[in-house]
Scaffold this active site. Sequence first.
Site, PDB file in Angstrom:
ATOM      1  N   GLU A  41       0.873  -1.104   0.052  1.00 36.11           N
ATOM      2  CA  GLU A  41      -0.119   0.170   0.048  1.00 36.11           C
ATOM      3  C   GLU A  41       0.902   1.167   0.087  1.00 36.11           C
ATOM      4  OE1 GLU A  41      -2.453   0.661   3.357  1.00 36.11           O
ATOM      5  OE2 GLU A  41      -4.048   2.117   2.314  1.00 36.11           O
ATOM      6  N   CYS A 245      -6.677   1.269   3.072  1.00 31.18           N
ATOM      7  CA  CYS A 245      -7.513   2.340   3.031  1.00 31.18           C
ATOM      8  C   CYS A 245      -7.408   3.251   1.917  1.00 31.18           C
ATOM      9  CB  CYS A 245      -7.278   3.130   4.208  1.00 31.18           C
ATOM     10  SG  CYS A 245      -7.905   2.436   5.853  1.00 31.18           S
ATOM     11  N   ASN A 375     -12.459  -2.724   0.903  1.00 36.94           N
ATOM     12  CA  ASN A 375     -11.282  -3.113   1.995  1.00 36.94           C
ATOM     13  C   ASN A 375     -11.935  -2.654   3.307  1.00 36.94           C
ATOM     14  OD1 ASN A 375      -8.306  -3.075   3.084  1.00 36.94           O
ATOM     15  ND2 ASN A 375      -8.876  -1.067   3.502  1.00 36.94           N
ATOM     16  N   GLU A 376     -12.187  -3.084   4.255  1.00 38.16           N
ATOM     17  CA  GLU A 376     -12.348  -3.074   5.640  1.00 38.16           C
ATOM     18  C   GLU A 376     -13.694  -2.121   5.672  1.00 38.16           C
ATOM     19  OE1 GLU A 376      -9.530  -1.159   7.976  1.00 38.16           O
ATOM     20  OE2 GLU A 376      -8.221  -2.792   7.932  1.00 38.16           O
TER      21      GLU A 376
HETATM   22  O1  AHR Z   1      -2.079  -1.464   6.915  1.00 37.61           O
HETATM   23  C1  AHR Z   1      -2.493   0.019   7.171  1.00 37.61           C
HETATM   24  C2  AHR Z   1      -3.910   0.020   7.080  1.00 37.61           C
HETATM   25  O2  AHR Z   1      -4.785  -0.597   8.037  1.00 37.61           O
HETATM   26  C3  AHR Z   1      -4.759  -0.269   5.940  1.00 37.61           C
HETATM   27  O3  AHR Z   1      -4.876   0.886   4.788  1.00 37.61           O
HETATM   28  C4  AHR Z   1      -6.238  -0.510   6.362  1.00 37.61           C
HETATM   29  O4  AHR Z   1      -6.748  -1.587   5.378  1.00 37.61           O
HETATM   30  C5  AHR Z   1      -6.146  -0.857   7.830  1.00 37.61           C
HETATM   31  O5  AHR Z   1      -6.918  -0.250   8.544  1.00 37.61           O
END
Ligand code: AHR
Length: 649
Positions: A41, A245, A375-376
């Site tokens: 990321e 995120c 994602n989440e």
């Molecule tokens: O890995 C860091 C963050 O942790 C990522 O962006 C997110 O998916 C999670 O909350």
Amino acid sequence: MKKHIFTLAFLLGVVCTAHSKPKQISNSKAISPDLIGVFFEDINYAADGGLYAELIQNRSFEYNPTDHSGWGSFTAWEYITQGYGYGALSVETTSPVHPNNPHYAVLKIEEAGQEGIGLKNSGFDGISVKAGQKYDFSVFIAQPDGSSMPIQVKLVNKKGETLGEATFTTNSKDWKKYTATITVAQSQDSASLVLLAKAKGKIAIDMVSLFPQNTFKNRVNGLRADLAQTIADLKPKFMRFPGGCLVHGDGLGNMYRWKNTIGPVEQRVAQKNIWNYHQTAGLGYFEYFQFCEDMGAKPLPVVPAAVSCQNSGGTWRIGGTGQKGIQLTEMPEYIQEVLDLIEWANGPVTSTWGAKRAAAGHPKPFHLEYVGIGNEDKITPEFKERFKLIYDVVKAKHPEITVIGTVGPAPEGEDFEQGWKFANKENVPMVDEHYYMKPEWFLANQKRYDAYDRSKSKVYLGEYASWGNSLFNAIAEAAYMTSLERNGDVVRLSSYAPLLAKAGHTQWNPDMIYFNNSTIYLTANYYVQQLFSTNEGDVYHSNVVTPAINKADTALAFSCVRNSKTGDVIIKLVNSAKVEKAFKVNLSQFKGIGTKATVSILTGEADAKNSFETPDKVKPVTSDFKAARNFTYTVQPMSLTVISVKAKK
Ligand code: AHR
């Protein structure tokens, strides 16, 4: 909470080795051959200023205060006049190189003086260059009055002394790309790039770029070779990207849209990075897929589930305005974007999107197998409606693709439960679990997946880490990873997170690999990941290892896998206690192995950590080992031991 039915997993598998005919071995089962991968990321300056080898910061004058408070078009730039020259510098937007890249600098040279006037870029905390190496410079320049302009570009040290230079003369009224190679005479960690116009006139400047020729696999628009190599050295079976995120973004307008990140770099759409900086998209989908291929890892892109981050406008997981969904009327177009990604990755060159991949230099397909959706995300009715709209179409049109759903940011709780309930209802093939917990949690929860229902969605443990980079943290993760191997029939993929962190720009700790412009250090957590990923098997054997004294010793964890391609049998022994312990190993069930083996040991003080100053404090040591059909092995306190017993050749 979904109901986990106790598994009869150990009775499941049919085992085959390279050295004998497929054969039923009791207490063994097939496990995922893709169990350990990486998650990339752009957080902590992982991409721009990090893995992406571009050395010029704010190369296209697109920085602005929404990226980061106080930033603007000339962040990282300085106006310079030398030798009594003078003129003016401004930023304009009326005739850009491309509408996606609206800002450019305009330099008016009233008097060039002895040395010219121009711009100086300080890179990302300085530009690190190495003596004898070549650097590819490029810039777009337009000269509206149609005359020509002599240009000098040079790399200078802090004293202003030249380390290497190139010259050229512009010859176009319209935007034109000029290139030059600069060979550097002297190594320097904090160089700057200077561009000087040497005659009276006016020029427009954009996309000022400098790359080392030595990128990973010598790719153009490539990756920083040393950093990419540390990732490749993990031998990841897959790479998830681009987040995190970053995927669902800070509001609907900030979602990561893959189409904005392909094609010529000057036409890509830069945008705010949710981690409070800027994404150039120079490291875009083509570069991600190419990196996967170069490492032998399967690509695992994650697309937004058509909803923005529930914490948009807040900080990580705190506050914010709540999740927003793409208008339902716009969903057909959004779904098409996801289908186009699959066509771009896998379609023939004769298809619309396959042709774009081919035009970028990759006519062969990228063999995309996995696509993450979301994602989440908060599991709301809006999320479910949009996820289902996307998922149903992808499933119908691309049954060959494994779609990965999302079950919130924690190992339990409302989103986890609702996410699983929804995934089970919709028969989503796999879901992405995330958790960052104390090391004690990882030691105490090793039975988590033993009880998962094998008939339901499979698991991608897409983000996990214990809170810290000490050896104890890494050993707790190692213990947990033996349980991932034991449950490799249901946990199909896993990736530690986050992967990269640049010193001085870290929004998240701990991370797996720390770096600055010239140096990298690997954490104890990295070495644990590496010892597992380079010693993977595809068959799990449950009756090979036992603690020698107390079978229920909770400080101990272990696993035994076999790699059916090589025939090697691999044993992992973890001791989280501060005293030595012993294991009994019985290899008598295996045919085709000898006594030749290697043993790799990672051990030290529980609180030992690597750092820029002491990068090798915690590091595995590998030596030869002579295995026997039956042996007892004493493991060191606070250690991971990997014994790889080689197949007879
Ligand atoms: O890995 C860091 C963050 O942790 C990522 O962006 C997110 O998916 C999670 O909350």
